[in-house]
Design a protein around this motif. Structure first.
Motif, PDB file in Angstrom:
ATOM      1  N   HIS A  26       0.843  -1.201   0.000  1.00  0.00           N
ATOM      2  CA  HIS A  26       0.000   0.000   0.000  1.00  0.00           C
ATOM      3  C   HIS A  26       0.871   1.241   0.000  1.00  0.00           C
ATOM      4  O   HIS A  26       1.913   1.257   0.620  1.00  0.00           O
ATOM      5  CB  HIS A  26      -0.879   0.053   1.254  1.00  0.00           C
ATOM      6  CG  HIS A  26      -1.999  -0.926   1.239  1.00  0.00           C
ATOM      7  ND1 HIS A  26      -3.269  -0.580   0.866  1.00  0.00           N
ATOM      8  CD2 HIS A  26      -2.027  -2.247   1.540  1.00  0.00           C
ATOM      9  CE1 HIS A  26      -4.050  -1.653   0.958  1.00  0.00           C
ATOM     10  NE2 HIS A  26      -3.317  -2.676   1.364  1.00  0.00           N
ATOM     11  N   LYS A  27       0.386   2.265  -0.673  1.00  0.00           N
ATOM     12  CA  LYS A  27       1.097   3.537  -0.606  1.00  0.00           C
ATOM     13  C   LYS A  27       0.120   4.672  -0.866  1.00  0.00           C
ATOM     14  O   LYS A  27      -0.688   4.600  -1.794  1.00  0.00           O
ATOM     15  CB  LYS A  27       2.205   3.579  -1.676  1.00  0.00           C
ATOM     16  CG  LYS A  27       2.996   4.861  -1.693  1.00  0.00           C
ATOM     17  CD  LYS A  27       3.971   4.924  -0.544  1.00  0.00           C
ATOM     18  CE  LYS A  27       4.646   6.273  -0.462  1.00  0.00           C
ATOM     19  NZ  LYS A  27       5.466   6.385   0.750  1.00  0.00           N
ATOM     20  N   GLU A  55      -5.457  12.885   1.426  1.00  0.00           N
ATOM     21  CA  GLU A  55      -4.651  11.696   1.238  1.00  0.00           C
ATOM     22  C   GLU A  55      -5.091  11.002  -0.040  1.00  0.00           C
ATOM     23  O   GLU A  55      -6.276  10.756  -0.230  1.00  0.00           O
ATOM     24  CB  GLU A  55      -4.832  10.773   2.437  1.00  0.00           C
ATOM     25  CG  GLU A  55      -3.680   9.823   2.591  1.00  0.00           C
ATOM     26  CD  GLU A  55      -3.652   9.212   3.978  1.00  0.00           C
ATOM     27  OE1 GLU A  55      -3.187   9.876   4.912  1.00  0.00           O
ATOM     28  OE2 GLU A  55      -4.095   8.060   4.106  1.00  0.00           O
ATOM     29  N   GLN A  56      -4.119  10.756  -0.912  1.00  0.00           N
ATOM     30  CA  GLN A  56      -4.462  10.054  -2.134  1.00  0.00           C
ATOM     31  C   GLN A  56      -3.851   8.669  -2.115  1.00  0.00           C
ATOM     32  O   GLN A  56      -2.630   8.512  -2.005  1.00  0.00           O
ATOM     33  CB  GLN A  56      -3.959  10.827  -3.352  1.00  0.00           C
ATOM     34  CG  GLN A  56      -4.622  10.344  -4.610  1.00  0.00           C
ATOM     35  CD  GLN A  56      -3.867  10.740  -5.852  1.00  0.00           C
ATOM     36  OE1 GLN A  56      -2.872  11.456  -5.788  1.00  0.00           O
ATOM     37  NE2 GLN A  56      -4.324  10.273  -6.987  1.00  0.00           N
ATOM     38  N   LYS A  57      -4.718   7.670  -2.212  1.00  0.00           N
ATOM     39  CA  LYS A  57      -4.203   6.296  -2.218  1.00  0.00           C
ATOM     40  C   LYS A  57      -3.737   5.963  -3.621  1.00  0.00           C
ATOM     41  O   LYS A  57      -4.502   6.024  -4.577  1.00  0.00           O
ATOM     42  CB  LYS A  57      -5.296   5.340  -1.782  1.00  0.00           C
ATOM     43  CG  LYS A  57      -5.637   5.480  -0.317  1.00  0.00           C
ATOM     44  CD  LYS A  57      -6.435   4.259   0.169  1.00  0.00           C
ATOM     45  CE  LYS A  57      -6.456   4.154   1.679  1.00  0.00           C
ATOM     46  NZ  LYS A  57      -6.959   5.349   2.365  1.00  0.00           N
ATOM     47  N   VAL A  58      -2.456   5.646  -3.727  1.00  0.00           N
ATOM     48  CA  VAL A  58      -1.894   5.374  -5.055  1.00  0.00           C
ATOM     49  C   VAL A  58      -1.802   3.868  -5.316  1.00  0.00           C
ATOM     50  O   VAL A  58      -2.148   3.395  -6.385  1.00  0.00           O
ATOM     51  CB  VAL A  58      -0.504   6.023  -5.191  1.00  0.00           C
ATOM     52  CG1 VAL A  58       0.039   5.818  -6.588  1.00  0.00           C
ATOM     53  CG2 VAL A  58      -0.601   7.514  -4.893  1.00  0.00           C
ATOM     54  N   LEU A  59      -1.335   3.133  -4.328  1.00  0.00           N
ATOM     55  CA  LEU A  59      -1.275   1.675  -4.466  1.00  0.00           C
ATOM     56  C   LEU A  59      -2.153   1.046  -3.396  1.00  0.00           C
ATOM     57  O   LEU A  59      -2.047   1.374  -2.223  1.00  0.00           O
ATOM     58  CB  LEU A  59       0.175   1.185  -4.317  1.00  0.00           C
ATOM     59  CG  LEU A  59       1.171   1.703  -5.349  1.00  0.00           C
ATOM     60  CD1 LEU A  59       2.562   1.164  -5.056  1.00  0.00           C
ATOM     61  CD2 LEU A  59       0.748   1.352  -6.753  1.00  0.00           C
ATOM     62  N   GLY A  79      -0.881   7.915 -14.054  1.00  0.00           N
ATOM     63  CA  GLY A  79      -1.463   8.074 -12.726  1.00  0.00           C
ATOM     64  C   GLY A  79      -2.001   6.787 -12.142  1.00  0.00           C
ATOM     65  O   GLY A  79      -2.647   6.809 -11.098  1.00  0.00           O
ATOM     66  N   SER A  80      -1.731   5.638 -12.786  1.00  0.00           N
ATOM     67  CA  SER A  80      -2.271   4.388 -12.256  1.00  0.00           C
ATOM     68  C   SER A  80      -1.423   3.844 -11.107  1.00  0.00           C
ATOM     69  O   SER A  80      -1.874   3.006 -10.343  1.00  0.00           O
ATOM     70  CB  SER A  80      -2.373   3.345 -13.370  1.00  0.00           C
ATOM     71  OG  SER A  80      -1.101   3.147 -13.941  1.00  0.00           O
ATOM     72  N   GLY A  81      -0.188   4.352 -10.971  1.00  0.00           N
ATOM     73  CA  GLY A  81       0.661   3.907  -9.863  1.00  0.00           C
ATOM     74  C   GLY A  81       1.901   3.137 -10.282  1.00  0.00           C
ATOM     75  O   GLY A  81       2.648   2.674  -9.430  1.00  0.00           O
ATOM     76  N   LYS A  82       2.135   3.040 -11.597  1.00  0.00           N
ATOM     77  CA  LYS A  82       3.291   2.277 -12.087  1.00  0.00           C
ATOM     78  C   LYS A  82       4.610   2.826 -11.568  1.00  0.00           C
ATOM     79  O   LYS A  82       5.432   2.106 -11.040  1.00  0.00           O
ATOM     80  CB  LYS A  82       3.396   2.321 -13.626  1.00  0.00           C
ATOM     81  CG  LYS A  82       2.164   2.011 -14.390  1.00  0.00           C
ATOM     82  CD  LYS A  82       2.438   2.081 -15.888  1.00  0.00           C
ATOM     83  CE  LYS A  82       2.774   3.456 -16.421  1.00  0.00           C
ATOM     84  NZ  LYS A  82       1.706   4.420 -16.463  1.00  0.00           N
TER      85      LYS A  82
END
Lengths: 262, 269
Positions: A26-27, A55-59, A79-82
């Motif tokens: 998680h990140k 807070e933006q959840k990226v992963l 912006g998908s988290g790659k």
């Protein structure tokens, strides 16, 4: 500040055929709302009881395991988290939650030419960039001529980098980068630049990595590269893995996502 | 940041190359280049010497006063350069932190090492001036080493402490600039400490509890004249170790704060 509870461990186990293991990763990032920078605003926000960030959840809970010798393409929309995933694997960002195990030495290329300074000469930049990749002065001396030969820029060695064209800078950076030897390579979009001749060199490099059974993780938007070089594809959407497997299927799925949207 | 990894091979290579680059870039594009490392403090010294020794006639009773003054200004420049460069190091090297993974303290140390190099060059000049001025070489010169080391440890501690806060609150850079200006007048650099001692011994004692004043007086004592008042020969109660305690606490506190916050530098810078 809340301390992360995730772990990133580096091991060196030759018998284990796993190169990277990611469990429940998680990140999230704190994005400042209005002008939350600076001491003044921080005090104001504290007084008014405003958090000052969202807070933006990226992963959101990634799980995967990469075996030695796999050439994995990570794809997904902007912006998908790659890139966040890649930076966590590289040890640049801390995992907020979850466990990451890296087995072997890892060489990250988040960007070519890290630390390049326009005010320094080509020669000085080669040594600086080399040091950032972990090469000592002596090691650099040995490969110095090969680097310039491969970049085809020998006559510009003592020019300041600011007098190089951007294409020349990339060629030089790439020429240094490919000297780095590690068990696992992390590559982020390094293919996206350069003219046709340079693209050819990149492709040759990737071909050679594939032949050597090098473990590679490649973040890319080019489905052509995924189907051509990768032995496995991982599609990330909204911080989750939505497809993991055959590169052709992953590439098709990715392409369909856009058709569907239009 | 495991202790055994602190100076492994890769980190040593990085530290060396970053320091070299910092030093090169500092004087890049100037006609006189590295000479500025020498010229700047010498010019600063010339100004202070003309104003304070010649016009205001301070320090007449101190032997070798010009060298005594130069020694003070050099060490003060070392402190200010070390701290201001160190505090800004993480922000200045933000591009690196966002792209490769390495122990973050390296950028702070490399920024301060440039100041160390400058100071060592100037120390050579001080020694030459001292010899010209008739100071004879003495074993006590060796005592400058622990004093300089203490001043460096203090600067590094401040750089870690404030540098880690500066990543999020850039106001620190400006606040520190002003603070340093004020601090300058509390330290006997341009005025001799004996001037303060003549009016109030308590004030002189308080001044000497500041580790910067203590180290500068120590260096003057061991390098130039044993007539110098130092913390050790002027304060006779247990308070005498205050400067050492301040220095070590700032380093420990700074290192801990830096270590805790450094996990987020790549995201915040």
């Amino acid at each position: 500040m809340k301390q992360p509870i995730g772990h990133r461990t580096e091991i060196n186990d030759n018998k284990n055929d796993t190169a990277i293991k990611v469990e429940n990763l998680h990140k999230s990032f704190k994005l400042p709302t209005e002008q939350a920078f600076g001491l003044k605003q921080a005090i104001f926000n504290r007084l008014r009881g405003v958090k000052g960030y969202t807070e933006q959840k990226v992963l959101k809970g990634l799980n995967f395991e990469i075996k030695k010798g796999e050439f994995v393409g990570i794809v997904g929309r902007n912006g998908s988290g790659k890139s966040t995933l890649l930076k966590i694997l590289a040890g640049i960002y801390y995992p907020e939650k979850g466990d990451i195990t890296i087995n072997g030495s890892l060489i990250p290329f988040i960007e070519l030419g890290v630390g390049f300074n326009p005010e320094l000469t080509g020669r000085e930049n080669v040594y600086l960039n080399g040091a950032l990749l972990g090469f000592s002065n002596e090691e650099m001396n040995k490969m110095y001529n090969d680097i310039w030969k491969f970049a085809e820029l020998e006559q510009f060695q003592d020019q300041k980098l600011k007098n190089y064209s951007s294409g020349m800078q990339v060629r030089l950076a790439f020429s240094i980068a490919i000297r780095a030897k590690g068990n696992i390579l992390l590559l982020d979009e390094v293919l996206a630049v350069g003219d046709a001749a340079f693209q050819q060199k990149c492709n040759d490099y990737f071909e050679s990595l594939k032949e050597q059974n090098q473990t590679v993780i490649l973040v890319t938007h080019s489905m052509e590269n995924v189907t051509r070089f990768c032995t496995r594809g991982i599609l990330i959407e909204n911080g989750k893995i939505i497809k993991d497997g055959d590169p052709k299927e992953v590439a098709n799925h990715y392409t369909k996502m856009f058709i569907h949207n239009n | 940041m495991n202790i055994p990894l602190v100076l492994n091979r890769r980190n040593r290579i990085l530290l060396k190359e970053l320091t070299k680059t910092d030093f090169k870039l500092r004087y890049q594009g100037s006609v006189l280049g590295y000479l500025w490392a020498l010229l700047r403090p010498l010019m600063m010294f010339a100004i202070l010497y003309i104003v304070f020794a010649k016009l205001l006639k301070i320090g007449g009773d101190i032997p070798h006063y010009p060298v005594y003054l130069l020694c003070g200004t050099t060490m003060w420049s070392f402190f200010t350069e070390c701290t201001s460069q160190g505090i800004q190091a993480v922000v200045a090297r933000g591009d690196l932190l966002r792209k490769i993974s390495f122990p973050k303290y390296i950028v702070v140390v490399s920024a301060t090492l440039t100041a160390v190099i400058n100071m060592l060059i100037n120390l050579v000049v001080i020694i030459i001036f001292a010899l010209i001025n008739g100071v004879s070489p003495d074993w006590s010169w060796l005592l400058t080493i622990p004093a300089i080391l203490e001043l460096y440890i203090l600067s590094l501690g401040i750089a870690f402490l404030l540098g880690s806060i500066n990543v999020k609150y850039r106001d620190i850079t400006s606040i520190w600039d002003v603070f340093v200006q004020a601090l300058f007048y509390t330290i006997p650099i341009i005025y001799p400490i004996s001037m303060v001692a003549d009016t109030s011994t308590t004030a002189a004692k308080i001044i000497l509890l500041n580790p910067i004043a203590q180290t500068i007086q120590d260096i003057r004592f061991s390098l130039i004249t044993h007539d110098s008042i130092t913390t050790w020969n002027y304060i006779s109660n247990p308070l005498v170790i205050t400067p050492i305690i301040i220095t070590l606490s700032i380093l420990i506190f700074g290192a801990l704060s830096f270590r805790k916050k450094s996990k987020f530098f790549a995201e915040e810078v």
